[in-house]
Enzyme design. Structure first.
Site, PDB file in Angstrom:
ATOM      1  N   CYS A 152       0.876  -1.180   0.000  1.00 43.34           N
ATOM      2  CA  CYS A 152       0.000   0.000   0.000  1.00 43.34           C
ATOM      3  C   CYS A 152       0.906   1.220   0.000  1.00 43.34           C
ATOM      4  O   CYS A 152       1.069   1.895   1.010  1.00 43.34           O
ATOM      5  CB  CYS A 152      -0.916   0.000   1.215  1.00 43.34           C
ATOM      6  SG  CYS A 152      -1.797  -1.559   1.501  1.00 43.34           S
TER       7      CYS A 152
ATOM      8  N   GLY B 289       4.548   7.319  -1.283  1.00 43.48           N
ATOM      9  CA  GLY B 289       5.870   6.853  -1.657  1.00 43.48           C
ATOM     10  C   GLY B 289       7.012   7.183  -0.721  1.00 43.48           C
ATOM     11  O   GLY B 289       8.152   6.826  -1.017  1.00 43.48           O
TER      12      GLY B 289
ATOM     13  N   ASP C 179      -0.224   0.295  -5.318  1.00 43.88           N
ATOM     14  CA  ASP C 179      -1.343   0.975  -4.678  1.00 43.88           C
ATOM     15  C   ASP C 179      -2.614   0.652  -5.450  1.00 43.88           C
ATOM     16  O   ASP C 179      -2.598   0.550  -6.682  1.00 43.88           O
ATOM     17  CB  ASP C 179      -1.144   2.486  -4.626  1.00 43.88           C
ATOM     18  CG  ASP C 179      -2.015   3.111  -3.536  1.00 43.88           C
ATOM     19  OD1 ASP C 179      -1.579   3.121  -2.372  1.00 43.88           O
ATOM     20  OD2 ASP C 179      -3.142   3.547  -3.839  1.00 43.88           O
TER      21      ASP C 179
ATOM     22  N   CYS D 181      -1.038   3.818  11.382  1.00 47.17           N
ATOM     23  CA  CYS D 181      -0.929   5.040  12.181  1.00 47.17           C
ATOM     24  C   CYS D 181      -2.147   5.140  13.093  1.00 47.17           C
ATOM     25  O   CYS D 181      -2.648   6.219  13.382  1.00 47.17           O
ATOM     26  CB  CYS D 181      -0.784   6.277  11.311  1.00 47.17           C
ATOM     27  SG  CYS D 181      -2.090   6.521  10.117  1.00 47.17           S
TER      28      CYS D 181
END
Length: 865
Positions: free
Chosen positions: A173, A177, A231, A343
């Site tokens: 994923c 970048g 992606d 996250c």
């Protein structure tokens, strides 16, 4: 809510938490309080009571700015030195209220001090001129790819993956970048020195027939590894390309697939002892699964977390995350390493996903959680959780799946529809799983965002169990049905490909019916339909994961939950009516932007990429090029590629690694969605005379080929002032006596033949010399010379090396800025050269404008200065 510079949505919201200063000012009015959010993370499993106050105080503060020096180690250190030698002393001399201002500081645990953080308040930054100079430096170096704005915690996963040259690596994923760039740097570690040593051996004749160099760099010093950066969103994949092209790596392939069903990649077949052909499929040494998540660890920057956090965000993503991790483990080599990260701080997305994936893959006997507590000394972290509670959409907390089942039996399923057994801490055989080896980074520990990282090692081959419907909702098998449908008409290879997917659960009729309602796997699980994403002026444009990765420049992904809410993956949810089917997977039309009619969107088919066609090493266009540049026979000639169906070198010739070539060739027409590979090596250029090689070396490819070029086209430069002249002045004259004004290189360029030449900038250590070795392309015309660099690269180099912001001088323009060229054939050709160079520059600018929100180049560091 639309992109900056575009329309706002019908919901009337202004912008995302990670956007511009204008957007940021809107979010400042939002109260950073959320009862359910705070109540959940005040549970004793997360933090000791004595740390909670500082945890929440930190969560409610703005996030410090951070950035990383990128590219090869040597170049990154050179750019970093400019910061240390010039900007830091200026900033440290500033006093505010009788206190010296704190300058940017290196992050202690990041190797070679290549990552930095800055906590200076804005009111101080705006007051003192040295910060304006610092800002220009940051913006210029970011534009040319030497600096990447990236949140500190997002830098951790690539450092723990232990990637080395020669390895095959997958970033599942990957957009935008930043982490992919770190992985690529690891794959090329040591390459510069290795290639230089081998090239020197070749010159001395001290070589054999086999490629030279240490393990992983044994392609005559070049890295034999490969990074596949994937992606699921087509538009985000192209932002990924824009970020990664700056690294000029031939060892990169960018793909556009749903990570939960990433297809197996064919390798060239082998022949066994009996003479039979055997198919092979790529297995990876390292895989990064930095998965879509609810992003509540980004609350310091994405202020929408405070307003929109609900338990359903994590509950709705758990199954997607688990599928991605299981697929990663399937594609991994035995002994290989997967890094799983989010996250988010929610154990449903973290420890629960890790435990579920390991259970599906056969348990701790097949997959081991690596203890990384001794790695990255100086990084403060907490251990993973062994026990936790799950909050349902009503805000009720549940200790175990057994409690949920008992309540369902007695009271019904109201508010419990998204809960599943796998979301809870494992029991039975899985209770001993060392989840405390997982890593949690809390914001208050070192003034960062929140993050979760786990490193897994595959210890034996696996055949994953089918998804448990108690652990993952049954409708998720629609993903497999869609994948199987995509294999129809593939020439009878379906069974072979299905075998290569290892062990995915077979579809049932209900899943087939569900799959028919969804245009693609990616649409069903991760994002808007591609047709909507590509033309979504009214869609929400918020970060996917960590706010520091330039995600504010990208379209958000969203998925719909059973409770009727749409989650913007990595940011705040946007409430929508519940889907009529109640499956938890939306129809493709559910996410269609209100500004576009569905029938219009249906007319837009999937984007068709130009094919990758490799050239015969003895192609009639290439042989004269080899001779012109005196390209060593040692340099591989079977890796040149073009991007057109005819396979003709009409405008640009690319170069790739051998493994990238083998993969592109072996998988042509097999359903793989390749969107990028290759570094520009040669670009066709106009010339005034016949019998001139019109193929000029592109800057990116020159770095790869330079050690293998003969001296006939080389110009050596050692003095600062000469380089400055070439950077400031475009198309300086070399006819008559004008060459004398070019100093040390004047006599050399006066006599060199027309066409492309190589400028080698060599450091001398002297006062008037330079400190960094560089290789740049020159173009020699009949009467002029030009350094073939885009204007933004020229400006960045002038600022970094000379602290000079002198306007560039274009001698093909009349005084006063009139763009009409002066008379004469030479000037017409120079105009053509300038136009062609401008095409490369314009390509970069167009890409930047497409993916930045209102084209403000300085926005990337708007929060810094």
């Amino acid at each position: 809510m639309g992109k900056r510079g575009g329309k706002k949505s019908g919901r009337g919201r202004g912008g995302g938490g990670g956007g511009s200063g204008r957007t940021r000012s809107i979010w400042q009015d939002i109260s950073r309080e959320n009862e359910k959010f705070e109540r959940y993370y005040n549970e004793p499993e997360f933090l000791p009571e004595e740390e909670r106050e500082i945890f929440w105080a930190t969560m409610k503060k703005d996030l410090p700015n951070s950035f990383r020096f990128t590219g090869s180690r040597g170049h990154a250190l050179a750019v970093q030195q400019r910061l240390i030698d010039h900007h830091i002393p200026e900033i440290t001399s500033i006093k505010y209220e009788d206190q010296f201002v704190e300058p940017p500081t290196p992050i202690s645990w990041y190797p070679d001090q290549l990552a930095w953080s800055m906590t200076t308040p804005k009111n101080i930054i705006r007051r003192f001129p040295p910060f304006a100079s610092f800002q220009k430096f940051l913006v210029a170096e970011t534009d040319v790819g030497n600096i990447s704005r990236q949140e500190i915690v997002s830098m951790i996963p690539p450092l723990l993956i232990d990637a080395r040259p020669g390895m095959t690596v997958l970033d599942m994923c990957a957009a935008p970048g930043s982490k992919s760039a770190q992985l690529m740097e690891l794959l090329h570690a040591g390459e510069e020195d290795s290639v230089a040593q081998v090239a020197e051996q070749v010159k001395k004749g001290d070589v054999g027939p086999e490629p030279l160099g240490p393990e992983g760099l044994n392609d005559d010093g070049r890295s034999t590894g490969l990074l596949i950066a994937n992606d699921s969103d087509y538009k985000r994949a192209h932002m990924l390309i824009h970020q990664m092209k700056r690294l000029s790596s031939p060892n990169l392939i960018v793909t556009n697939h749903d990570a939960t069903m990433f297809p197996s990649i064919k390798l060239p077949p082998t022949t066994n002892a009996e003479g039979k052909t055997q198919n092979r499929y790529l297995k990876f040494d390292r895989i990064l699964a930095d998965v879509p998540c609810s992003g509540d660890g980004t609350a310091r920057k994405n202020y929408g977390v405070w307003k929109e956090w609900i338990p359903g965000n994590a509950l709705g993503l758990y199954s997607i995350q688990a599928r991605i991790l299981v697929r990663a483990l399937q594609m991994l080599k035995v002994g290989g390493r997967v890094v799983y990260s989010t996250c988010s701080l929610n154990p449903v997305e973290n420890e629960a996903v890790v435990a579920s994936a390991i259970e599906r893959c056969g348990g701790a006997a097949n997959v081991k959680i690596i203890d990384c507590s001794a790695e990255l000394p100086g990084l403060k972290r907490a251990s993973g959780l062994r026990n936790w509670k799950v909050m349902d959409r009503e805000g009720r907390l549940w200790k175990s799946w057994k409690d949920v089942e008992e309540h369902r039996d007695q009271e019904g399923v109201d508010g419990l529809a998204r809960l599943a057994e796998g979301m809870f801490a494992p029991t039975g055989e899985g209770a001993d799983l060392p989840l405390d080896r997982c890593m949690r980074v809390y914001p208050h520990q070192q003034d960062t965002g929140g993050f979760f990282i786990t490193v897994l090692e595959k210890t034996s081959e696996i055949r994953a169990k089918p998804e448990n419907t108690n652990a993952i909702p049954k409708a998720s098998v629609a993903a497999l049905a869609a994948e199987l449908d995509s294999k129809k008409g593939d020439g009878g290879n379906s069974l072979e490909k299905l075998d290569s997917l290892d062990d995915l659960v077979a579809p049932d009729p209900e899943a087939q019916e569900e799959a028919a309602k969804n245009a693609s796997v990616a649409e069903a699980t991760h994002q808007l339909p591609y047709s909507a994403t590509l033309d979504a002026s009214d869609t929400v444009s918020l970060p996917k994961r960590d706010a520091g990765d330039l995600e504010e420049e990208l379209p958000a992904k969203r998925t719909k939950l059973d409770d009727g809410s749409e989650v913007l993956i990595g940011d705040r949810p946007v409430h929508r009516p519940a889907p009529s089917m109640g499956t938890g997977i939306p129809d493709a039309g559910d996410s269609t932007p209100t500004s576009a009619a569905p029938e219009q969107l249906k007319k837009k088919g999937p984007r068709q990429e130009e094919p990758f066609k490799y050239l015969d090493p003895n192609h009639e266009e290439l042989v004269p090029v080899y001779d012109f540049y005196k390209l060593s026979e040692r340099f591989p000639r079977d890796r040149f590629m073009v991007r057109n169906a005819e396979g003709l070198p009409t405008r640009t010739v690319y170069y790739t690694s051998a493994l990238a070539r083998d993969i592109l060739v072996s998988n042509e027409g097999q359903g793989m969605k390749f969107v990028h590979c290759g570094v520009k090596m040669f670009v066709k250029q106009d010339a005034q005379r016949e019998n001139v090689c019109r193929w000029r070396m592109q800057t990116d490819g020159l770095k790869i080929a330079e050690p293998w070029l003969g001296p006939e086209r080389t110009v050596t430069l050692t003095k600062k002032e000469t380089l400055r002249r070439l950077l400031v002045e475009m198309f300086p004259k070399v006819n008559d006596d004008a060459w004398k004004e070019l100093g040390e290189i004047g006599e050399r360029v006066k006599d060199i033949e027309m066409g492309c030449s190589i400028l080698r900038v060599e450091p001398t250590g002297e006062e008037d010399g330079l400190t960094e070795r560089m290789v740049l392309p020159l173009w020699r015309s009949v009467h002029s010379l030009n350094l073939m660099l885009p204007k933004e690269d020229r400006r960045a180099m002038l600022l970094r090396i000379f602290n000079d912001s002198t306007p560039l001088i274009n001698t093909t323009q009349k005084k006063g800025g009139n763009s009409t060229p002066t008379a004469g054939a030479e000037d017409e050709v120079m105009k053509s050269e300038n136009a062609q160079l401008g095409e490369d520059e314009q390509e970069q600018m167009d890409t930047r404008e497409t993916y930045t929100k209102d084209g403000d180049e300085e926005d990337r560091f708007n929060t810094t200065v």
